[in-house]
Design a protein around this motif. Structure first.
Motif, PDB file in Angstrom:
ATOM      1  N   THR A 175      59.879 -37.628  22.113  1.00  0.00           N
ATOM      2  CA  THR A 175      59.998 -36.406  22.924  1.00  0.00           C
ATOM      3  C   THR A 175      58.674 -35.653  22.984  1.00  0.00           C
ATOM      4  OG1 THR A 175      62.319 -36.225  22.264  1.00  0.00           O
ATOM      5  CG2 THR A 175      61.293 -34.272  23.215  1.00  0.00           C
ATOM      6  N   LEU A 176      57.991 -35.557  21.855  1.00  0.00           N
ATOM      7  CA  LEU A 176      56.715 -34.845  21.825  1.00  0.00           C
ATOM      8  C   LEU A 176      55.668 -35.553  22.668  1.00  0.00           C
ATOM      9  CD1 LEU A 176      54.998 -32.551  20.688  1.00  0.00           C
ATOM     10  CD2 LEU A 176      54.519 -33.987  18.698  1.00  0.00           C
ATOM     11  N   LEU A 177      55.603 -36.888  22.563  1.00  0.00           N
ATOM     12  CA  LEU A 177      54.626 -37.631  23.362  1.00  0.00           C
ATOM     13  C   LEU A 177      54.932 -37.512  24.858  1.00  0.00           C
ATOM     14  CD1 LEU A 177      54.226 -40.872  21.206  1.00  0.00           C
ATOM     15  CD2 LEU A 177      52.610 -38.973  21.436  1.00  0.00           C
ATOM     16  N   THR A 178      56.219 -37.555  25.217  1.00  0.00           N
ATOM     17  CA  THR A 178      56.587 -37.394  26.634  1.00  0.00           C
ATOM     18  C   THR A 178      56.213 -36.012  27.147  1.00  0.00           C
ATOM     19  OG1 THR A 178      58.448 -38.918  26.288  1.00  0.00           O
ATOM     20  CG2 THR A 178      58.489 -37.551  28.274  1.00  0.00           C
ATOM     21  N   LEU A 179      56.448 -34.997  26.338  1.00  0.00           N
ATOM     22  CA  LEU A 179      56.110 -33.630  26.732  1.00  0.00           C
ATOM     23  C   LEU A 179      54.607 -33.458  26.922  1.00  0.00           C
ATOM     24  CD1 LEU A 179      57.123 -30.754  27.227  1.00  0.00           C
ATOM     25  CD2 LEU A 179      56.890 -30.324  24.783  1.00  0.00           C
TER      26      LEU A 179
END
Length: 200
Positions: free
Chosen positions: A51-55
């Motif tokens: 989720t953090l990498l996608t954000l």
């Protein structure tokens, strides 16, 4: 199932004091796996990482992609303003030129006033037209329409009427009297905005 481990300073196995109960490594591993399986999917570490990498990727995309369009976005309002002014000035120039040619004495302006006003309007028209087509940073138009709009170039520089989409016929018949929009040089054909009764 645990082991008795003498605490530090107890003097070995025969010393006095409390003893710590420890689990074997295999039992500790089994308990950790059981706790991991019991967690909801949204509380797991790999879900947080993805989720953090996608954000971060979306933040970079939304900051870098619009940067390519900044000159066009900033130019839209000044271009519309000068295009509207160009249309108004063209009508004013036509009106003043007609009054200057008629010279019927019914105008409230003298010949000198009409001539001076017409000259000033022509200068403003040329300035607005140059800004719309080629750009003018002083007027807020960073990129002219010649460099960013294919539709503008088709209308301004192609022979004929490229903004017309339908085929129109003269005299209501086909054959030699038919006129197509491709390469037509006669712009007196009816416009799409005002269909004829037959087309309706």
């Amino acid at each position: 199932q645990g082991q008795d481990v003498p605490p530090a300073g107890s003097g070995g196995a025969g010393g006095q004091g409390l003893t710590l109960q420890t689990m074997p490594p295999e039992m500790q591993e089994a308990l950790a796996q059981l706790q991991y399986r019991g967690q909801p999917w949204f509380n797991r570490i790999h879900v947080y990482a993805v989720t953090l990498l996608t954000l971060l990727a979306l933040c970079m995309l939304y900051s870098l992609y619009p940067a390519r369009r900044v000159p066009t976005i900033v130019t839209m309002a000044p271009t519309m303003d000068k295009a509207t002014a160009r249309m108004s000035l063209s009508r004013a120039c036509i009106f003043l030129a007609r009054e200057l040619v008629l010279d019927d004495g019914l105008s409230r302006m003298t010949k000198g006033e009409i001539s001076g006003t017409l000259s000033a309007f022509i200068h403003k028209y040329e300035e607005a037209d140059r800004a719309v087509r080629l750009g003018d940073k002083e007027l807020g138009i960073l990129v002219g329409a010649d460099h960013r709009s294919k539709i503008h170039n088709d209308v301004m520089y192609k022979i004929g009427c490229p903004w017309r989409q339908r085929e129109h016929r003269r005299g209501g018949g086909g054959g030699a009297g038919a006129a197509s929009v491709d390469g037509v040089s006669d712009c007196s054909l009816p416009s799409n905005m005002y269909p004829t009764a037959a087309e309706d």
